[in-house]
Motif scaffolding. Structure first.
Motif, PDB file in Angstrom:
ATOM      1  N   GLN A  31     -31.569  15.543  -9.773  1.00 37.62           N
ATOM      2  CA  GLN A  31     -31.498  16.155 -11.102  1.00 37.62           C
ATOM      3  C   GLN A  31     -30.053  16.318 -11.547  1.00 37.62           C
ATOM      4  O   GLN A  31     -29.741  16.150 -12.730  1.00 37.62           O
ATOM      5  N   ASN A  33     -28.627  14.827 -14.909  1.00 35.13           N
ATOM      6  CA  ASN A  33     -27.980  15.692 -15.892  1.00 35.13           C
ATOM      7  C   ASN A  33     -26.588  15.190 -16.250  1.00 35.13           C
ATOM      8  O   ASN A  33     -26.178  15.238 -17.414  1.00 35.13           O
ATOM      9  N   ASN A  73     -33.448  28.127 -22.847  1.00 36.32           N
ATOM     10  CA  ASN A  73     -34.631  27.294 -22.954  1.00 36.32           C
ATOM     11  C   ASN A  73     -34.361  25.963 -22.243  1.00 36.32           C
ATOM     12  O   ASN A  73     -33.456  25.223 -22.639  1.00 36.32           O
ATOM     13  N   PRO A  74     -35.111  25.628 -21.173  1.00 33.92           N
ATOM     14  CA  PRO A  74     -34.832  24.387 -20.429  1.00 33.92           C
ATOM     15  C   PRO A  74     -34.895  23.131 -21.275  1.00 33.92           C
ATOM     16  O   PRO A  74     -34.241  22.142 -20.956  1.00 33.92           O
ATOM     17  N   THR A  75     -35.659  23.163 -22.335  1.00 33.35           N
ATOM     18  CA  THR A  75     -35.797  21.983 -23.192  1.00 33.35           C
ATOM     19  C   THR A  75     -34.582  21.783 -24.086  1.00 33.35           C
ATOM     20  O   THR A  75     -34.144  20.646 -24.330  1.00 33.35           O
ATOM     21  N   MET A 114     -29.568  21.667 -22.551  1.00 37.81           N
ATOM     22  CA  MET A 114     -28.665  20.530 -22.424  1.00 37.81           C
ATOM     23  C   MET A 114     -28.282  19.950 -23.784  1.00 37.81           C
ATOM     24  O   MET A 114     -27.096  19.718 -24.052  1.00 37.81           O
ATOM     25  N   THR A 146     -24.243  28.334 -20.058  1.00 36.48           N
ATOM     26  CA  THR A 146     -25.531  28.334 -19.358  1.00 36.48           C
ATOM     27  C   THR A 146     -25.437  28.681 -17.884  1.00 36.48           C
ATOM     28  O   THR A 146     -26.459  28.982 -17.267  1.00 36.48           O
ATOM     29  N   ILE A 170     -32.936  26.845 -14.811  1.00 36.35           N
ATOM     30  CA  ILE A 170     -33.615  26.018 -13.799  1.00 36.35           C
ATOM     31  C   ILE A 170     -32.822  24.724 -13.564  1.00 36.35           C
ATOM     32  O   ILE A 170     -33.386  23.630 -13.526  1.00 36.35           O
ATOM     33  N   HIS A 171     -31.501  24.854 -13.463  1.00 39.36           N
ATOM     34  CA  HIS A 171     -30.588  23.732 -13.187  1.00 39.36           C
ATOM     35  C   HIS A 171     -30.631  22.668 -14.285  1.00 39.36           C
ATOM     36  O   HIS A 171     -30.244  21.523 -14.032  1.00 39.36           O
ATOM     37  N   ALA A 172     -31.079  23.020 -15.471  1.00 42.04           N
ATOM     38  CA  ALA A 172     -31.213  22.030 -16.546  1.00 42.04           C
ATOM     39  C   ALA A 172     -29.870  21.505 -17.033  1.00 42.04           C
ATOM     40  O   ALA A 172     -29.806  20.419 -17.610  1.00 42.04           O
ATOM     41  N   THR A 173     -28.791  22.269 -16.821  1.00 38.97           N
ATOM     42  CA  THR A 173     -27.466  21.838 -17.285  1.00 38.97           C
ATOM     43  C   THR A 173     -26.468  21.739 -16.130  1.00 38.97           C
ATOM     44  O   THR A 173     -25.258  21.720 -16.361  1.00 38.97           O
TER      45      THR A 173
END
Length: 292
Positions: free
Chosen positions: A67, A71, A150-152, A155, A235, A240-243
């Motif tokens: 991930q 990313n 917001n994970p969506t 990024m 962030t 949840i590690h999205a960025t």
């Protein structure tokens, strides 16, 4: 012959400080990171046991590492291409004889003068549930809530901030390139039938901006790969590690998990990626020169 030898010694003497500084602050740290990637170290121990490639093995076995790479690719592509395109568009605009042209240039370049920490904090506020962007999106029936949590949207939101920050810098670089193109070339092109703006851009402007584009692309790639402050402030690598990009992951490995050997392995991997991309682009942008 004696005079040439004398000049060589003087040249060496004047270059020596730069050579020493480059060796001490560039090549030595780079070599030390590569060496450290083959050793276990927690940042405090006086011993650094040899580990071979085990740190690299552990790195690739981490569930989050895939991930992190994804990313990083999304962030680099999502920031480099738009910021270059927008920067070029702004440069073409402010290079025209417009009223208040100097003011437009200043406004376009102003975001780059703001630090990433200040810009990040401002964008966090604007992206909050009651922030500016949520109110603007509400007019279109969209209510994403807090954009940075917001994970969506986290990024894309960080990418938008970084692009806004870097577009003005790219504008200045392209503007400098545009002003080196003689007007006579456009006049000659008009005589040959290249009269509309798009045709002139495609046949004259863009080819003559090749060297500028090469420099802008290299600089933006390096900046994007090592981007840290914006992600840290906005962030913290989440949600949840999205960025979480590779540079931010390296920081966490070293300063949060005390796994300096693994952090060095990730740093070596990042160095290899940047070097390969740089060499590839150098070959691509200089192939015509080498051919001729």
């Amino acid at each position: 012959m004696v005079g040439q030898r004398h000049m060589w010694w003087w040249a060496t003497l004047f270059l020596l400080p730069a050579i020493i500084l480059t060796l001490v602050f560039f090549y030595y740290p780079m070599g030390y990171i590569v060496w450290l990637s083959a050793h276990h170290w927690n940042g405090l121990s006086t011993t650094k046991p040899f580990a071979g490639f085990s740190e690299y093995t552990h790195l690739f076995q981490e569930p989050i590492f895939g991930q992190v790479i994804r990313n990083t690719v999304i962030f680099v592509v999502g920031t480099v291409i738009p910021s270059i395109v927008i920067g070029l568009g702004l440069a073409l605009l402010v290079n025209r004889p417009l009223p208040f042209r100097s003011l437009l240039r200043g406004i376009s370049f102003a975001p780059y003068l703001v630090s990433f920490v200040s810009a990040g904090l401002a964008w966090v506020w604007m992206g909050s549930s009651n922030g500016l962007f949520n109110h603007l999106l509400g007019f279109f029936g969209l209510h994403p809530g807090n954009l940075v949590s917001n994970p969506t949207y986290a990024m894309p939101y960080v990418i938008a901030m970084y692009t806004w920050k870097m577009a003005g810098y790219n504008m200045v670089l392209y503007l400098a390139g545009l002003q080196t193109i003689p007007r006579e070339i456009y006049e000659a092109g008009a005589i040959d039938g290249l009269k509309d703006g798009w045709t002139q851009f495609r046949m004259i402007t863009w080819p003559l901006l090749r060297e500028t584009t090469f420099f802008v692309l290299i600089i933006n790639l390096i900046f994007s790969f090592r981007a840290f402050s914006a992600i840290y402030v906005m962030t913290g690598g989440g949600p949840i590690h999205a960025t979480t990009t590779l540079v931010y992951y390296i920081w966490r490995l070293a300063f949060v998990h005390d796994s300096w050997g693994q952090a060095a392995a990730a740093s070596t991997l990042l160095l290899a990626i940047v070097l390969l991309l740089t060499v590839g682009m150098v070959r691509y942008f200089t192939k015509d020169t080498i051919t001729h």
